[in-house]
Design an enzyme around this catalytic site. Sequence first.
Site, PDB file in Angstrom:
ATOM      1  N   ASP A  41     -93.699 -66.814  57.944  1.00  0.00           N
ATOM      2  CA  ASP A  41     -92.517 -66.507  58.696  1.00  0.00           C
ATOM      3  C   ASP A  41     -92.895 -65.357  59.545  1.00  0.00           C
ATOM      4  O   ASP A  41     -92.284 -64.564  60.241  1.00  0.00           O
ATOM      5  CB  ASP A  41     -91.187 -65.749  57.757  1.00  0.00           C
ATOM      6  CG  ASP A  41     -91.979 -64.978  56.668  1.00  0.00           C
ATOM      7  OD1 ASP A  41     -93.115 -64.709  56.739  1.00  0.00           O
ATOM      8  OD2 ASP A  41     -91.179 -64.473  55.998  1.00  0.00           O
ATOM      9  N   ASP A  91     -89.631 -70.647  51.285  1.00  0.00           N
ATOM     10  CA  ASP A  91     -88.997 -69.591  50.128  1.00  0.00           C
ATOM     11  C   ASP A  91     -87.631 -69.120  50.730  1.00  0.00           C
ATOM     12  O   ASP A  91     -87.259 -68.016  50.456  1.00  0.00           O
ATOM     13  CB  ASP A  91     -90.005 -68.478  49.998  1.00  0.00           C
ATOM     14  CG  ASP A  91     -90.283 -67.448  48.698  1.00  0.00           C
ATOM     15  OD1 ASP A  91     -89.074 -68.070  47.967  1.00  0.00           O
ATOM     16  OD2 ASP A  91     -90.765 -66.830  48.505  1.00  0.00           O
ATOM     17  N   ALA A 104     -88.295 -60.273  49.778  1.00  0.00           N
ATOM     18  CA  ALA A 104     -87.688 -61.213  48.782  1.00  0.00           C
ATOM     19  C   ALA A 104     -87.087 -62.391  49.124  1.00  0.00           C
ATOM     20  O   ALA A 104     -86.121 -62.680  49.349  1.00  0.00           O
ATOM     21  CB  ALA A 104     -86.412 -60.235  48.176  1.00  0.00           C
TER      22      ALA A 104
END
Length: 378
Positions: free
Chosen positions: A239, A263, A297
């Site tokens: 990302d 993820d 996260a």
Amino acid sequence: MSRTLKGRILTSTGWVGGSLRFDSRLLSIEADASASSSASAELPIILPGFIDLHVHGGLGVDIMEGGDAAQQVARAHARHGTTAMLGTTMTAPDGDIRHALAGLASACAERASGAARLLGVHLEGPFLSPGKLGAQPGQVCAATMALLREYMAIAPIKVVTIAPEVARHLDIITELAQLGVRPQVGHTLGSYEDGVAALRAGAAGFTHLFNAMRGLNHYEPGMVGAALAHARHAELIPDLLHVHPGAIRAALRAIPELYCVTDATAATDMPDGNYPLGSQMVCKCLGGVRLADGGLAGSALTMDQALRNLLSLGLDLADASNRLSRNPARYLGLADRGQIAVGQWADLVVLDSEMQVSEVFIEGEAISPAFEPDAVPA
């Protein structure tokens, strides 16, 4: 009834300009001289469907919710070209993990219309180091084969993230590997030596390489050093927030079958705001997903954006595609997904000249794509 697509097709043997005929599986690939000419630049690009081996959520839904959450998440990611995936758990109390696994078992048993194929489960926790939790809650414990066998009796577990430095975990890694499960080193304070020992014991890869593990230092190579020096497989989140582009390039050079994952969390395809990640809330903001202290996260990444990110780093399209399809399929030992070849499942992503998804097919079923990265269906 069969269908036909015409375009520039990335087959298992290379690019072919022509037509692809399929029903639930790929029936034929026919080359066409006109599609191979310079005029073919405007033809659609046809790639194997993306295979994401690390997915926590999407469209506001978290897999730990159980029930039909996994199917909802699989539908969300299918719109971005993910045709197969592993539903990924979080560290949680035992009862919560069992609840999530029960929902995943149902989703794995039968693919819902419009959803990516749930290939099984990636058990990320609770067998982690308490000193490298990342965004995982603190309810970690040491693994036992008795507990793992109970979990495996509930749902098909394909990947287990485990910290190898914890007592008896090397033996667990060996037993998992013997059962055909892929043990992955992750959320670990282990050293370079611990990483090498884990690979020798049967560890198959590394969970979100670079993140939640000891980094590379020339005096102490750390877990990252063990991966770069010895691993054949590892997953990485492209990302461009979790890993610097330079580190991504280093991993691409060092690890032959590096593959990419999202993820992704419940924040994927949602506006900025707060969303569940297991038992806690995380915030989507500034292009990422973060804890209250600002730490990452998971992500809001989708596999089509992962492809575009890899292209922005200079990978050619075939290499980028392989990192999202062929390599993860090989990692799981899948013989009938991840490539375009006669007899494979008809899992296909069709891209326009701007690398935007225009069509998706999952086992021959046409899926409505997400035309805008943050579009939320009504």
